[in-house]
Design a protein around this motif. Structure first.
Motif, mmCIF file in Angstrom:
data_model
loop_
_atom_site.group_PDB
_atom_site.id
_atom_site.type_symbol
_atom_site.label_atom_id
_atom_site.label_comp_id
_atom_site.label_asym_id
_atom_site.label_seq_id
_atom_site.Cartn_x
_atom_site.Cartn_y
_atom_site.Cartn_z
ATOM 1 N N TYR A 42 27.735 -49.553 28.905
ATOM 2 C CA TYR A 42 26.518 -48.994 29.475
ATOM 3 C C TYR A 42 26.461 -49.298 30.965
ATOM 4 N N VAL A 43 25.628 -48.536 31.641
ATOM 5 C CA VAL A 43 25.364 -48.766 33.065
ATOM 6 C C VAL A 43 23.862 -48.635 33.284
ATOM 7 N N ALA A 45 23.901 -37.615 35.071
ATOM 8 C CA ALA A 45 25.131 -37.173 35.732
ATOM 9 C C ALA A 45 25.843 -38.351 36.383
ATOM 10 N N ASP A 46 25.058 -39.238 37.014
ATOM 11 C CA ASP A 46 25.613 -40.434 37.643
ATOM 12 C C ASP A 46 26.305 -41.316 36.597
ATOM 13 N N ALA A 47 25.606 -41.552 35.477
ATOM 14 C CA ALA A 47 26.163 -42.401 34.418
ATOM 15 C C ALA A 47 27.408 -41.762 33.803
ATOM 16 N N ALA A 48 27.398 -40.444 33.647
ATOM 17 C CA ALA A 48 28.562 -39.765 33.077
ATOM 18 C C ALA A 48 29.791 -39.961 33.950
ATOM 19 N N ALA A 49 29.577 -39.937 35.273
ATOM 20 C CA ALA A 49 30.695 -40.156 36.192
ATOM 21 C C ALA A 49 31.240 -41.571 36.054
ATOM 22 N N GLN A 50 30.322 -42.566 35.932
ATOM 23 C CA GLN A 50 30.771 -43.955 35.831
ATOM 24 C C GLN A 50 31.438 -44.252 34.486
ATOM 25 N N LEU A 51 30.938 -43.638 33.421
ATOM 26 C CA LEU A 51 31.483 -43.912 32.089
ATOM 27 C C LEU A 51 32.595 -42.935 31.705
ATOM 28 N N TYR A 103 20.036 -43.051 26.233
ATOM 29 C CA TYR A 103 19.466 -43.916 27.268
ATOM 30 C C TYR A 103 18.132 -44.498 26.814
ATOM 31 N N GLU A 104 17.762 -45.578 27.496
ATOM 32 C CA GLU A 104 16.422 -46.138 27.330
ATOM 33 C C GLU A 104 15.802 -46.286 28.717
#
Length: 658
Positions: free
Chosen positions: A23-24, A36-42, A51-52
Motif C-alpha cells: 500500500y501507499v 492514478a498516483d497510487a497505480a503508478a507507484q504500485l 482504498y480507505e
C-alpha cells in the motif's frame, strides 16, 4: 460447527493476506488523481485498487479553503493472492527445476562485508545437491590482521542455517573511518533513473551498506522506484567507478486503442485448400467460402484501455494517453448483441469484409463452377451465371440457379429449388437433389430427386427421376424417352417412349417414392440374406456330421463352426427385422390416399410400362391423348386430362429470372 481452531486458522490466513498487501499513502486534490498516483507507484491499474480515506478532501469555494484528499491505497486482496501464486509457480518452475523436471543443483555462497566497525556475514544455503558453505572458508576470510573479535558461535550457526538474505554482525575490526568507501547519487535528466557511483574503501575502511544507500536516496528526496534487489546486489558484489542503477521511475504506459477481433479470415488470400489427414490435397475443395449461420458470432470490439500514468523518482506524475475508441464496421445482414460490442450474423450466408464492413451475403453469385472456384458449399442461395462443369459439386441450403448447363456434377439444394436454364447432361454420373422443386430445359442420363415438383421443358431421356408430388414435361418437344420416372401424384408429358423401341421406359405413380425405394432395397437385401443363410446352414450341417462321425473336430474347424452358428443367428435376426419393416412399408403403401395418374397429350408408344400403386400395365398398342388411372384393381385408359392451371404456371420461389 465453528470451533476455536477454525477461527484461529481463519485469523492466521487473514494476517498472512494483510502482510502480503502493498500500500501507499497519497495526498491529491481529487480521488481520481490519488488513484492514478497510487497505480503508478504500485505498478498496476486504478481499477485494481482499494482504498480507505484518512482525511476527506474538500474542493473549496472559488479556489479558497481547498483541502486535499489523504488516502491509504492498497491492492485488491484477491489480485494479490493471484499474483503471489503466479510468482510462486514461476519460481518453482524456473529456479527449482530444469527443463526435464530434475532439481537444479546450486552451491551455497557467502559474503563478508565491513559496515561501520562491524564484520558482517551473509550466507545463502545450497539448492538440491549443491555444495554447502564451508565453515573453514568463512573463518579464513574473516580472520584478517585488523580483526579485533569474532563471535564464532554466531558464525557457525549462520553457516549451518543461512542468514535469510540479511547480513549478520559476527565481530569487530579496527575501523579506519578516513578510509571508508564513498559514493554519490547521479540522477538522469528526465528524473527516471538514479545510479550510484562509488569509490573503493582504503585499508581498514568500511564498505557501503544498504542502509547508507537508502539514507542517501532519502536525502536526495528520491521516493519512487527504489529497487531493493538492485541495492542488495551492489552490496553483495560492489561495482566501483561505474554507475550502478539503484532506482528507476515508473514510465507512463499509453492505453491500447480499441480494435476489432474477427472470428473469420479477413484476408481471402490466406484461405487455404483443405488437406486430408494423410496430407493429400483435393484441388476441387478450395475452401474459399466462409459460411456462417444466423446468430453466429462474427467479430467483437475489444475496448480501448486507459493509459497508466507514470512517476518520476521525485514523485512527479507523468500523464499517459488513453487508447482511442473506434466504430464497429457494420455492413448488411449483421447486428450487435446486447453487449453493444459483439457482431452477430442476422442470416445464414457467407461472411465477408465489403468496403471494410462486416457483411453476410445470403446469396452467392458465380460466373461458373470449375477448377477456379472448386466445389461450392454455401449456407444460402447460389446463382451461377455460366455452367457447372463435369466433376464439380454445388451444395446450398437455399436455391441453386444455373443460367447455363450442368454436366456430370452433383447439385444439392437442402431447403430450396433448383433451376437449370440450359439443361442437365449427367453422362450417367450426375446427381441432382432439390429440397423443394426442380426446373430444367431437359434432363439426360442423370439421377434427379425432388421433394415436390419436377418441371421439364423439352424432355427426360434415359434418366432416373423421382418427385414426391408431380412430374410435368410440358414443352413443344415434351417427351419421356427411356429411364424410370417416379411420382407420388401425377406424371404429365406430350410423348412417352419412342417408335423404334430402344431403352425401356417405366412410369410409376400412386406411391411414396422413398418408401417404394426402401421397400425394393429391403426385398433385394432379404433375398441376398436368404441365399447366404442357405449356404451357412449347409456348412453347419456338414461340420456337425463330421463331428458325429469323428467325435471331434480340429481346432480350426471348431472355431469355424462356432463362427458359422453365430452368423446364422445374426442373419435370422436381420431377416426377422427386415420382414417386419417390409410388412410395415407394404401396409403404408397400400393405405396411401393418393391414387395417382399418368396423362399423355400426344403419343404413348408400345413397350412403355405403367405402374399405378402396385398394378402393372405394359402398353401393347400406341395410344394418343390418354390418361392412365386406377379403378377397381385395374389400370384404365381414359380421355386425356391436362394439368391444372396452377401447375402449368408454377415458378420457383425467389428465382432471379436473369
Amino acid at each position: 460447527m465453528i470451533t476455536l481452531e477454525n477461527i484461529r486458522t481463519d485469523m492466521q490466513q487473514l494476517l498472512e493476506q494483510d502482510q502480503n498487501l502493498r500500500y501507499v499513502e497519497v495526498r491529491a486534490d481529487t480521488l481520481e488523481e490519488a488513484l492514478a498516483d497510487a497505480a503508478a507507484q504500485l505498478n498496476t491499474r486504478p481499477m485494481m485498487l482499494e482504498y480507505e480515506v484518512l482525511e476527506q478532501g474538500f474542493k473549496g469555494f472559488a479556489g479558497m479553503m481547498k483541502k486535499p484528499w489523504f488516502l491509504r491505497i492498497y491492492e485488491n486482496t484477491a489480485l494479490t493472492q493471484k499474483t503471489l501464486k503466479k510468482k510462486k509457480s514461476k519460481d518453482i518452475l524456473s529456479g527449482a527445476f530444469e527443463d526435464e523436471g530434475k532439481p537444479k543443483d546450486i552451491d551455497g555462497i557467502f559474503y563478508v562485508r565491513y559496515f561501520g566497525s562491524q564484520i558482517n556475514l551473509k550466507v545463502i544455503p545450497p539448492v538440491g545437491k549443491g555444495v554447502p558453505v564451508d565453515l573453514e572458508s568463512v573463518m579464513a576470510r574473516v580472520k584478517r590482521s585488523d580483526t579485533l573479535s569474532l563471535e564464532e558461535n554466531v558464525i557457525k550457526k549462520t553457516v549451518e542455517n543461512g542468514s535469510d538474505g540479511e547480513y549478520i554482525p559476527i565481530g569487530l575490526y579496527s575501523h579506519n573511518q578516513a578510509g571508508d568507501a564513498t559514493f554519490y547519487v547521479e540522477v538522469s535528466n528526465d528524473e527516471m533513473k538514479a545510479s550510484i557511483i562509488a569509490s573503493a574503501p582504503a585499508i581498514g575502511g568500511a564498505e557501503i551498506s544498504a542502509d547508507r544507500i537508502m539514507k542517501m536516496l532519502d536525502a536526495q528526496r528520491i521516493v519512487v522506484g527504489i529497487n531493493k534487489e538492485y541495492i542488495d546486489s551492489f552490496v553483495d558484489k560492489p561495482v566501483y567507478g561505474t554507475p550502478f542503477v539503484v532506482a528507476e521511475g515508473t514510465e507512463p504506459v499509453d492505453g491500447r486503442d480499441a480494435y476489432i477481433a474477427y472470428n473469420f479470415e479477413t484476408d481471402r488470400s490466406k484461405l487455404r485448400i483443405k488437406e486430408t489427414e494423410s496430407g493429400q490435397v483435393n484441388f476441387k475443395e478450395l475452401n474459399l467460402i466462409q459460411n456462417v449461420i444466423e446468430g453466429q458470432t462474427l467479430a467483437q470490439k475489444i475496448p480501448a484501455e486507459r493509459g497508466r500514468g507514470g512517476k518520476t523518482l521525485f514523485g512527479r506524475y507523468l500523464e499517459a494517453k488513453n487508447g482511442k475508441d473506434i466504430h464497429i464496421p457494420l455492413g448488411k445482414n449483421v447486428n450487435l448483441d446486447t453487449d453493444g460490442r459483439t457482431v452477430l450474423a442476422a442470416v445464414n450466408g457467407q461472411v465477408l469484409l465489403v468496403n471494410d464492413k462486416i457483411t453476410v451475403e445470403p446469396v452467392m453469385e458465380l460466373e461458373s463452377v470449375n477448377i477456379k472456384t472448386g466445389n461450392i458449399t454455401f449456407l444460402g442461395a447460389v446463382i451461377i451465371k455460366g455452367n457447372v462443369e463435369d466433376g464439380f459439386d454445388v451444395h446450398a441450403s437455399g436455391n441453386i440457379e444455373v443460367h447455363g448447363s450442368v454436366g456430370s456434377s452433383r447439385l444439392e439444394a437442402d431447403n430450396g429449388d433448383i433451376v437449370v436454364s440450359r439443361g442437365i447432361m449427367g453422362k450417367d454420373k450426375g446427381y441432382i437433389k432439390a429440397g423443394k422443386s426442380l426446373w430444367a430445359k431437359f434432363i439426360q442420363n442423370c439421377t434427379v430427386e425432388s421433394e415436390e415438383f419436377i418441371i421439364v421443358q423439352d424432355g427426360i431421356i434415359n434418366s432416373t427421376v423421382t418427385a414426391n408430388k408431380k412430374v410435368l414435361v410440358q414443352g413443344k418437344r415434351a417427351s419421356i424417352i427411356g429411364g424410370h420416372i417416379f411420382a407420388t401424384e401425377e406424371i404429365y408429358a406430350k410423348n412417352v417412349g419412342n417408335s423404334t423401341g430402344g431403352s425401356e421406359t417405366v412410369l410409376e405413380v400412386g406411391f411414396d417414392p422413398k418408401a417404394k425405394k426402401r421397400l425394393d432395397e429391403l426385398i433385394a437385401l432379404q433375398d441376398t440374406r436368404a441365399k447366404e443363410l442357405d449356404e451357412v446352414e449347409l456348412n453347419i450341417q456338414t461340420l456337425q456330421n463330421q463331428k458325429k462321425v469323428r467325435r471331434t473336430l480340429s481346432h480350426e474347424k471348431e472355431e469355424n463352426l462356432t463362427a458359422l452358428i453365430a452368423r446364422q443367428s445374426d442373419i435370422q435376426a436381420e431377416t426377422e427385422e427386415m420382414t417386419r419393416e417390409i410388412q410395415e412399408l407394404q401396409t403404408y403403401l397400400r393405405e396411401l390416399k393418393v391414387v395417382g395418374k399418368i396423362s399423355v397429350s400426344g403419343t404413348v408408344y408400345s413397350g412403355v410400362k405403367i405402374f399405378i400403386r402396385d398394378i402393372k400395365e405394359e402398353v401393347r398398342n400406341e395410344s394418343k391423348a390418354v390418361t392412365f388411372f386406377y379403378e377397381n384393381g385395374f389400370i384404365r385408359y381414359g380421355k386425356y386430362e391436362p394439368p391444372s392451371e396452377a401447375d402449368t404456371k408454377r415458378s420457383p420461389d425467389g428465382y432471379s429470372t436473369n
